[in-house]
Write an enzyme that holds these catalytic residues in place. Structure first.
Site, PDB file in Angstrom:
ATOM      1  CD  GLU A 131      -1.483   5.331  -2.300  1.00 56.67           C
ATOM      2  OE1 GLU A 131      -2.218   4.320  -2.235  1.00 56.67           O
ATOM      3  OE2 GLU A 131      -1.212   6.042  -1.305  1.00 56.67           O
ATOM      4  CG  PHE A 157       4.951   6.105  10.353  1.00 51.87           C
ATOM      5  CD1 PHE A 157       4.196   4.958  10.611  1.00 51.87           C
ATOM      6  CD2 PHE A 157       4.339   7.193   9.744  1.00 51.87           C
ATOM      7  CE1 PHE A 157       2.860   4.914  10.265  1.00 51.87           C
ATOM      8  CE2 PHE A 157       2.998   7.149   9.402  1.00 51.87           C
ATOM      9  CZ  PHE A 157       2.253   5.994   9.659  1.00 51.87           C
ATOM     10  CD  GLN A 158       2.684   6.324   5.947  1.00 50.30           C
ATOM     11  OE1 GLN A 158       2.952   7.460   5.596  1.00 50.30           O
ATOM     12  NE2 GLN A 158       1.462   5.807   5.826  1.00 50.30           N
ATOM     13  CE  LYS A 202       9.271  13.475   7.110  1.00 52.29           C
ATOM     14  NZ  LYS A 202       8.380  13.115   8.233  1.00 52.29           N
ATOM     15  CG  MET A 219      -8.558 -15.700 -20.266  1.00 48.16           C
ATOM     16  SD  MET A 219      -9.163 -16.174 -21.907  1.00 48.16           S
ATOM     17  CE  MET A 219      -8.879 -14.658 -22.831  1.00 48.16           C
TER      18      MET A 219
END
Lengths: 170, 589
Positions: free
Chosen positions: B64, B126-127, B176, B484
């Site tokens: 993602e 969940f999630q 949802k 760096m």
């Protein structure tokens, strides 16, 4: 320096998190906070007192204006405004001090809301400074419980310039 | 509420749509054609809608974070909204870095994240994660969509806020059941946010004072930032600079708003800016900020920054005015509109001793590096790339030494031609952003310049480039170090190289080959030409690995918090060959 900010916002979930988040990310404390609906339920007023440098408060004001839920911000610190807080406390009493306590309530124009033979519950509303004094005086006794609101404030209509008033009415 | 009910009854003849369909249709109505994303349990209805929507091209990323940076790259290359779609929970937490990045660099993107059903919010389903709460400080607009009746309005608001004024990221958290729910309330829906959040602000401030200051100053400098790109102000900046013969310095995000190869261009200023840009800022008597924010990489020391100069600032975001550095005058408003107002009142100057002095600064203080032996110097390669591409390629970088070398040695000519993570400094931004940029501007060459540290932070996106055959050309500078970090450890931590070596690096060519992406490694100067030809002639995605000496550093450098007088121009080590001087900001032109 103490600043009293009055923020008109959309009455909407998350708005308080958005507003207070601007203070937390900078590590600033909000001394007092009060939120309530206006006459129009679509809007709320958040009144808060913060103790920070004026430059920092100006920066936060500008950041507040960038939040989509914020409609208007007023710094009432420099303006003539009525400021009110409410405190409710329960003090332990006995025969010896009851009269003295009731007399003090009278002095402060407080209201007795409840009383038993061992305690008295008092309500008092005033400006933040008198509230401080009131609490200080009663802390001589045994305060069993105390609850205090944040400051709410409104600019006096007589303190506003005519121009501002007419702008508002448009 | 009463209003909404009325709306619903009025719309009785309008067919009902799912919340998911309303959101996708609203995107299409607003001109969205591409999006990046990754499906999952809580966003399946939206993905099912996408399945039936051929007008919306969706690119499946590999992580993602890749989706959000691709959306950023797309937005930065085109100026249009970048859109990404992910699921709830980890899908949402994986885009946080990109949202913060877009907030910092004022990049207009819209993230749509799935969420568990409204009836399950707050139950640790969940999630489930509090996406709305987590994104408050890193978005410009965010909303938890609670009813399909609000879907069209919220989507409109999210798009309008992301693109208006100072752009930024918007997020819609989409439960949802709201995706599945039906509504007929989607036609001619009005936004409910106060108008001033989406309308162009009026110009206010010291317009006359700034015009006077420009006309009166003997040694002016224009200090150009990302706002100049966003406001499409290039033409007016060129006009102002040429009319009054004002040298121009740029921030990292401002590069390209003024042509890098213009006679008056001094390139980038600040911590790793050119010495001539920084010296001009030290000497100037008037500095005008055009959509820049005096950040800590530019005004390294707020007290001493351009301390002899009258300072003025033009910005659309009035919260940027005097946020770090106090200014004498300011104007808040859209930069291009302000310049249109100012330019006609600027007196033409045919010959400016100051502009000529600045040309001499370029010759006296060029960019420089040790020639070395047979090994490739990154600066040389970037400069050769600039020549070979005539300075016209869209350049995307990651974060680190290679980013600074590119900013120095590849003076871009046009706005939206230089794309990198500037404010947040997000390693791993480059590859997905380059993919997004190429999707946005398919007719231009898009070249990613990255390092062995940065590219490994999102290297999985090679799969995305391969899957859609997106021809990003990758130059990978490999020095086996977090360059760096190593440079700072050498200079400020007495060469204690704590955890900055990248032993364990893969064979990048084999890795690319595993994705069926052609690659080539070059190690010596003689191979530069051949390597660049390979890169530029490849049709699909390709990788050019360039082995460079690990001890190479970025100069000039102003140590953090110090003032410009502490600038280290370069360190010349005689045993490393003779000194090569390059002035990419061509004084001859």
């Amino acid at each position: 320096m103490k600043h009293l900010l009055s923020v008109l916002v959309r009455n909407h979930y998350g708005v308080l998190s958005h507003v207070s988040g601007l203070f937390t990310r900078r590590g600033y404390n909000i001394d007092s906070l009060s939120v309530g609906e206006t006459d129009n339920p679509e809007y709320s007023i958040i009144t808060m007192v913060v103790n920070e440098e004026p430059k920092m408060v100006r920066q936060i004001e500008k950041q507040l204006y960038k939040l989509v839920d914020v409609i208007k911000i007023e710094d009432l610190t420099q303006k003539e405004s009525l400021q009110r807080e409410l405190v409710v406390l329960t003090v332990e009493t006995n025969r010896a001090n009851r009269q003295e306590i009731l007399a003090l309530v009278e002095v402060f124009k407080g209201i007795i809301v409840d009383m038993t033979d061992s305690a008295v519950m008092i309500e008092m509303s005033s400006n933040p400074r008198r509230i401080e004094t009131f609490i200080k005086v009663f802390s001589e006794y045994n305060i069993m419980q105390i609850a205090r609101t944040g400051t709410i404030a409104l600019e006096f209509p007589s303190g506003r310039s005519r121009k501002e008033n007419s702008k508002e009415s448009k | 509420m009463a209003k909404e009910k009325k709306n619903n009854t009025k719309n009785e003849n309008v067919p009902e749509k799912t919340g998911a369909k309303i959101v996708i249709d609203t995107l299409l109505e607003n001109g969205v054609k591409d999006c990046f994303g990754y499906p999952g349990g809580a966003i399946l209805r939206v993905y099912d809608t996408i399945f039936h929507t051929s007008e919306l091209k969706h690119y499946l990323v590999r992580h993602e974070q890749g989706a959000v940076h691709a959306a950023e790259g797309y937005a930065r290359a085109t100026g249009k909204l970048g859109v990404l779609i992910t699921t709830s929970g980890p899908g949402a937490t994986n885009i946080m870095t990109g949202l913060a990045d877009a907030k910092m660099d004022s990049t207009p993107i819209l993230a749509i994240t799935g969420q568990v059903g409204t009836y399950e919010i707050g139950t640790d389903a969940f999630q489930e994660v509090d996406t709305y709460g987590m994104t408050i400080p890193i978005t410009k607009y965010n909303a938890l969509l609670k009813s399909p009746d609000d879907a069209a309005r919220v989507t409109k608001e999210a798009i309008a806020v992301a693109l208006s004024g100072r752009p930024g990221p918007s997020l819609i958290d989409f439960p949802k059941d709201v995706q599945n729910g039906l509504s007929s309330n989607y036609k001619d829906v009005k936004m409910r946010i106060p108008a001033f959040h989406v309308e162009k602000p009026e110009i206010s401030g010291s317009v006359d004072e700034i015009i006077n200051a420009i006309n009166r100053s003997a040694k002016p400098v224009l200090y150009v930032g990302g706002g100049a790109v966003i406001s499409n102000a290039s033409r007016n900046i060129i006009e102002l600079a040429e009319k009054a013969q004002i040298p121009v310095v740029s921030t990292l995000t401002g590069l390209g708003a003024f042509p890098g190869d213009h006679k008056l261009s001094l390139g980038m200023l600040g911590m790793h800016g050119t010495a001539y840009a920084n010296k001009a800022v030290m000497e100037c008597d008037f500095i005008l900020s055009l959509g820049a924010r005096f950040d800590d990489r530019v005004a390294t020391n707020t007290e001493d920054f351009a301390k002899n100069a009258i300072k003025a600032q033009i910005d659309i975001d009035s919260a940027e005015i005097e946020k770090r550095v106090n200014v004498d005058f300011f104007i808040s408003g859209d930069l291009n509109d302000v310049l249109q107002k100012i330019n006609p009142q600027i007196e033409s100057v045919s010959k400016s001793p100051w502009a000529e002095h600045v040309q001499k600064l370029k010759i006296a203080h060029p960019l420089a590096f040790d020639e070395g032996g047979s090994e490739i110097k990154p600066q040389q390669l970037i400069y050769e790339l600039w020549k070979k591409t005539k300075g016209e390629a869209v350049i995307v970088t990651d974060v680190g030494q290679h980013q600074m070398w590119t900013a120095q040695f590849y003076p871009v000519k046009h706005p939206r031609q230089f794309i990198c993570s500037s404010g947040l400094g997000t390693m791993g931004y480059g590859l997905p952003a380059a993919i997004g940029a190429k999707v946005g501007v398919p007719d231009k060459d898009v070249i990613l310049i990255s390092g062995d540290g940065s590219i490994q932070m999102n290297i999985q996106e090679l799969g995305t480039a391969k899957m859609y055959n997106i021809p990003v050309k990758i130059i990978l500078f490999n020095n086996g170090y977090l360059g760096m970090v190593r440079q700072w450890q050498e200079l400020f931590f007495e060469e204690r190289y704590s955890h900055s070596t990248m032993s364990g690096n893969p064979d990048f060519i084999k890795l690319a080959a595993a994705y069926d992406i052609p690659g080539k490694t070059i190690v010596s100067k003689k191979e530069i030409e051949e390597g660049l030809s390979f890169l530029l002639s490849s049709k699909g995605p390709c990788l050019l690995e360039v082995s460079i000496p690990w001890e190479e550093k970025v100069f000039p450098m102003i140590p953090a918090g110090r003032n410009y007088e502490n600038m280290i121009e370069y360190e010349h080590k005689k045993d490393k060959g003779s000194l090569v001087s390059i002035i990419p900001h061509n004084p001859q032109k």
